[in-house]
Write an enzyme that holds these catalytic residues in place. Sequence first.
Site, PDB file in Angstrom:
ATOM      1  N   ILE A 171       0.837  -1.211   0.000  1.00 13.77           N
ATOM      2  CA  ILE A 171       0.000   0.000   0.000  1.00 13.77           C
ATOM      3  C   ILE A 171       0.868   1.257   0.000  1.00 13.77           C
ATOM      4  O   ILE A 171       0.591   2.211  -0.718  1.00 13.77           O
ATOM      5  CB  ILE A 171      -0.936   0.007   1.229  1.00 13.77           C
ATOM      6  CG1 ILE A 171      -1.786  -1.274   1.262  1.00 13.77           C
ATOM      7  CG2 ILE A 171      -1.819   1.253   1.200  1.00 13.77           C
ATOM      8  CD1 ILE A 171      -2.648  -1.483   0.043  1.00 13.77           C
ATOM      9  N   GLY A 172       1.919   1.277   0.816  1.00 13.46           N
ATOM     10  CA  GLY A 172       2.828   2.432   0.792  1.00 13.46           C
ATOM     11  C   GLY A 172       2.336   3.643   1.551  1.00 13.46           C
ATOM     12  O   GLY A 172       2.581   4.789   1.154  1.00 13.46           O
ATOM     13  N   LEU A 173       1.646   3.399   2.677  1.00 10.97           N
ATOM     14  CA  LEU A 173       1.200   4.477   3.571  1.00 10.97           C
ATOM     15  C   LEU A 173       0.316   5.512   2.869  1.00 10.97           C
ATOM     16  O   LEU A 173       0.442   6.724   3.093  1.00 10.97           O
ATOM     17  CB  LEU A 173       2.394   5.186   4.240  1.00 10.97           C
ATOM     18  CG  LEU A 173       3.301   4.324   5.122  1.00 10.97           C
ATOM     19  CD1 LEU A 173       4.386   5.190   5.749  1.00 10.97           C
ATOM     20  CD2 LEU A 173       2.495   3.616   6.203  1.00 10.97           C
ATOM     21  N   GLY A 214       1.491  -9.780  14.569  1.00 11.27           N
ATOM     22  CA  GLY A 214       2.135 -10.671  13.604  1.00 11.27           C
ATOM     23  C   GLY A 214       1.582 -12.084  13.674  1.00 11.27           C
ATOM     24  O   GLY A 214       1.953 -12.852  14.548  1.00 11.27           O
ATOM     25  N   GLY A 249      -4.637  -7.699  12.710  1.00 18.01           N
ATOM     26  CA  GLY A 249      -4.559  -7.023  11.421  1.00 18.01           C
ATOM     27  C   GLY A 249      -5.069  -7.885  10.290  1.00 18.01           C
ATOM     28  O   GLY A 249      -6.249  -7.843   9.941  1.00 18.01           O
ATOM     29  N   ASN A 308       5.282   5.001  13.586  1.00 18.49           N
ATOM     30  CA  ASN A 308       5.579   3.899  12.674  1.00 18.49           C
ATOM     31  C   ASN A 308       6.977   4.070  12.088  1.00 18.49           C
ATOM     32  O   ASN A 308       7.185   4.841  11.153  1.00 18.49           O
ATOM     33  CB  ASN A 308       4.516   3.859  11.565  1.00 18.49           C
ATOM     34  CG  ASN A 308       4.676   2.659  10.659  1.00 18.49           C
ATOM     35  OD1 ASN A 308       5.659   1.919  10.748  1.00 18.49           O
ATOM     36  ND2 ASN A 308       3.725   2.467   9.781  1.00 18.49           N
ATOM     37  N   CYS A 360       7.691   0.709   8.283  1.00 21.47           N
ATOM     38  CA  CYS A 360       6.932   0.302   7.105  1.00 21.47           C
ATOM     39  C   CYS A 360       7.898  -0.196   6.024  1.00 21.47           C
ATOM     40  O   CYS A 360       8.796   0.542   5.609  1.00 21.47           O
ATOM     41  CB  CYS A 360       6.101   1.459   6.562  1.00 21.47           C
ATOM     42  SG  CYS A 360       5.194   1.015   5.061  1.00 21.47           S
TER      43      CYS A 360
END
Length: 267
Positions: free
Chosen positions: A60-62, A227, A249, A120, A123
């Site tokens: 997604i790339g934030l 995780g 998640g 964060n 990422c």
Amino acid sequence: MELRPPIVIASGVGGMGEYLKLIDPRYIGAYTLKTITFKPRLGNPPPRLIATERYLINSIGLENVGVEKFIEELENGLYEELFRKVKVIFSFAGEDFEEYLKVAERMVPHQDRFVAFECNFSCPNVDFNPLSDTSQLKKMLIELRKKLDVFLIAKLGIEGAFIEQLAELVEECGWNGVTIINTIRALHIDGETLIKGGISGPILKPIALRAVYEVRNRTNLYIIASGGIMDETDAQHFFEVGANAVSIGTALYRDPTIVERIAKRFL
């Protein structure tokens, strides 16, 4: 920070509160918003997701609206229902060290609305990796601690340095907690298409479990484990090695009711 139940909706997957339509808020300890950066980000070009039985890879790339637009939405009441129903964690990042500080400065007037700020640092889908330069990371941890009077959580990954050493640095700089771990860089081949992104899902659990174990044995930080938590047994294992809360998640994509089932066991 006291979360009852000790269940956190993970940043990214949980979007900006959309899962409240699918999960009874009584079973959510805290809801982490999608990571906000200083500038708006469109995210990475497609393909951005591939799912298999054992793992999910996302690139997604934030993608987010940027801190100025987020504050405008916040002040206009867009998230009032979310704040009314659950505790909310603000997640933020930057494209360099300076941008982390800029986001923090802009959010100071609003920090009291959140139960915690999650920074964060890990990422795998962006170019900047703060964890690879621990001397600069330490300076930023100190500066962010000076600016923000809120429960501060560092979201750490396993790429860049040993995670227990990073956690010790986080604790030394006066932070309150860590989220362990983030997704890890991975590659999926689908015909002639290569999908690069961060891997999550069941395959990640043994790695995350070891990370939580190591950090618990080296620090007194509040630990949000993340995780490969797909059911109640997975959550139990993370609590056994020292997690204070578990973050859900990828499992949300498969079955959002997992949150309620885990919460009922650990209320």
